[in-house]
Design a protein around this motif. Structure first.
Motif, PDB file in Angstrom:
ATOM      1  N   GLU A 174       0.805  -1.238  -0.079  1.00  0.00           N
ATOM      2  CA  GLU A 174      -0.091   0.071  -0.052  1.00  0.00           C
ATOM      3  C   GLU A 174       0.768   1.035  -0.021  1.00  0.00           C
ATOM      4  OE1 GLU A 174      -3.226  -0.180  -0.361  1.00  0.00           O
ATOM      5  OE2 GLU A 174      -2.960  -2.283  -0.396  1.00  0.00           O
ATOM      6  N   LYS A 231      -0.309   8.052   4.539  1.00  0.00           N
ATOM      7  CA  LYS A 231       0.600   6.793   3.744  1.00  0.00           C
ATOM      8  C   LYS A 231       1.806   6.601   4.186  1.00  0.00           C
ATOM      9  CE  LYS A 231      -2.044   5.769  -0.209  1.00  0.00           C
ATOM     10  NZ  LYS A 231      -2.222   4.367  -0.682  1.00  0.00           N
ATOM     11  N   GLU A 232       2.146   5.256   3.664  1.00  0.00           N
ATOM     12  CA  GLU A 232       3.521   4.899   3.840  1.00  0.00           C
ATOM     13  C   GLU A 232       4.109   5.314   2.860  1.00  0.00           C
ATOM     14  OE1 GLU A 232       3.766   0.902   6.382  1.00  0.00           O
ATOM     15  OE2 GLU A 232       2.547   0.607   4.618  1.00  0.00           O
ATOM     16  N   GLN A 292       3.719   4.143  -1.004  1.00  0.00           N
ATOM     17  CA  GLN A 292       3.631   5.197  -2.233  1.00  0.00           C
ATOM     18  C   GLN A 292       5.209   5.156  -2.381  1.00  0.00           C
ATOM     19  OE1 GLN A 292       1.488   6.816  -4.499  1.00  0.00           O
ATOM     20  NE2 GLN A 292       3.401   7.186  -5.568  1.00  0.00           N
ATOM     21  N   ARG A 344      -3.239  11.892  -0.146  1.00  0.00           N
ATOM     22  CA  ARG A 344      -2.351  10.842   0.424  1.00  0.00           C
ATOM     23  C   ARG A 344      -1.779  11.029   1.829  1.00  0.00           C
ATOM     24  NH1 ARG A 344      -0.650   7.948  -4.060  1.00  0.00           N
ATOM     25  NH2 ARG A 344      -0.941   9.123  -6.173  1.00  0.00           N
TER      26      ARG A 344
END
Length: 296
Positions: free
Chosen positions: A25, A47-48, A27, A44
């Motif tokens: 998952e 996010k990771e 980015q 985003r």
């Protein structure tokens, strides 16, 4: 502040693939000129991120054993514009990416990020399509290469197999596409600088030895449809034709057979169709001049 869950820094291409398999998952982030803006806007958030910015092996322009021009995915726009190989063989690509944003963006933004975004307005996209570029992807199964026209699936989506841990590692321009070829790019935007293209058009030609005939012509657009696209009807008009102003007029009109621009707040469909015809003619005219041809 940027709202992110975690940041992982890849130390090699193989490590980047492993990180992507472990965090599907996450980015991928390189220069960050797009991703960080999206995070700041909240699109985003949380996010990771997997940073590949430290992978110098993905920077630079070279000619490989098959005489393809190889552009590492982390090569910045500024470096592409100044690179002697680009200037000698595909100067139009350097000119196109020199129209991206301002100097700060061109120093940090990468050719890989510009293409992986999947947006039709990317300034590199139409020229890469016109030169029949090949996208190199590296994942757990090794290296996969595909024509750039197959890389773009739909607006904002490209063919990168996250389940295989793929990252884009290079863009290749085949010798058959750049040899003895000259091109010209026009970006039409609402402002002269720091603006997204309302329409982008890139044309390149290879002339006969006597400079009287078009041996090969290619034309591609950005923002003329949901993804960057070629205009094969126009190419068919030019291929094998003697140089003339009448041929250029026919070439321009033929693009209407292929493009499918939309109405938006930037421009209407009718306006985009109108400027697409004019841009095609001007790009072909300039490309012929660069190739040493004269019109009659």
């Amino acid at each position: 502040m940027y709202d992110m869950k975690a940041l992982y820094e890849a130390t090699s291409v193989q490590h980047a693939v492993e990180l992507r398999l472990e965090h599907p998952e996450a980015q991928i982030i390189a220069g960050g000129s797009d991703v960080l803006v999206q995070m700041r806007e909240g699109r985003r958030a949380g996010k990771e991120l997997i940073s590949i910015y430290g992978l110098d092996e993905l920077r630079g322009v070279s000619i490989d054993a098959d005489e393809n021009i190889r552009i590492g995915s982390l090569t910045s726009f500024s470096h592409i514009t100044r690179d002697p190989i680009i200037q000698k063989y595909v100067n139009v690509l350097g000119e196109a990416v020199d129209m991206v944003g301002g100097p700060q963006i061109r120093n940090i933004g990468t050719i890989g990020g510009n293409t992986c975004n999947g947006v039709t307005s990317a300034d590199s996209a139409s020229t890469l399509h016109a030169y029949e570029a090949i996208v190199e992807l590296t994942g757990k199964n090794g290296v996969r290469r595909l024509p750039i026209k197959e890389f773009y699936i739909k607006a904002g989506q490209v063919d990168i197999r996250v389940e295989d841990g793929e990252i884009q590692t290079a863009i290749l321009i085949p010798k058959a596409s750049y040899e003895n070829t000259h091109g010209h790019y026009i970006k039409y935007a609402m402002r002269n600088a720091m603006d997204i293209a309302t329409l982008g058009c890139s044309v390149n030609v290879r002339l006969s030895e006597d400079k009287q005939t078009v041996e090969h012509a290619r034309i591609a657009y950005g923002v003329a449809g949901p993804v960057p696209m070629r205009a094969p009807h126009a190419e068919a008009v030019a291929n094998g034709s003697e140089l003339s102003y009448a041929m250029i007029d026919r070439f321009g009109l033929a693009v209407i057979e292929d493009i499918n621009p939309r109405d938006s707040w930037r421009a209407s469909k009718a306006f985009r169709q109108h400027i697409a015809v004019e841009m095609a003619k001007r790009c072909l005219f300039e490309a012929i001049k660069l190739a040493g041809g004269t019109l009659k």
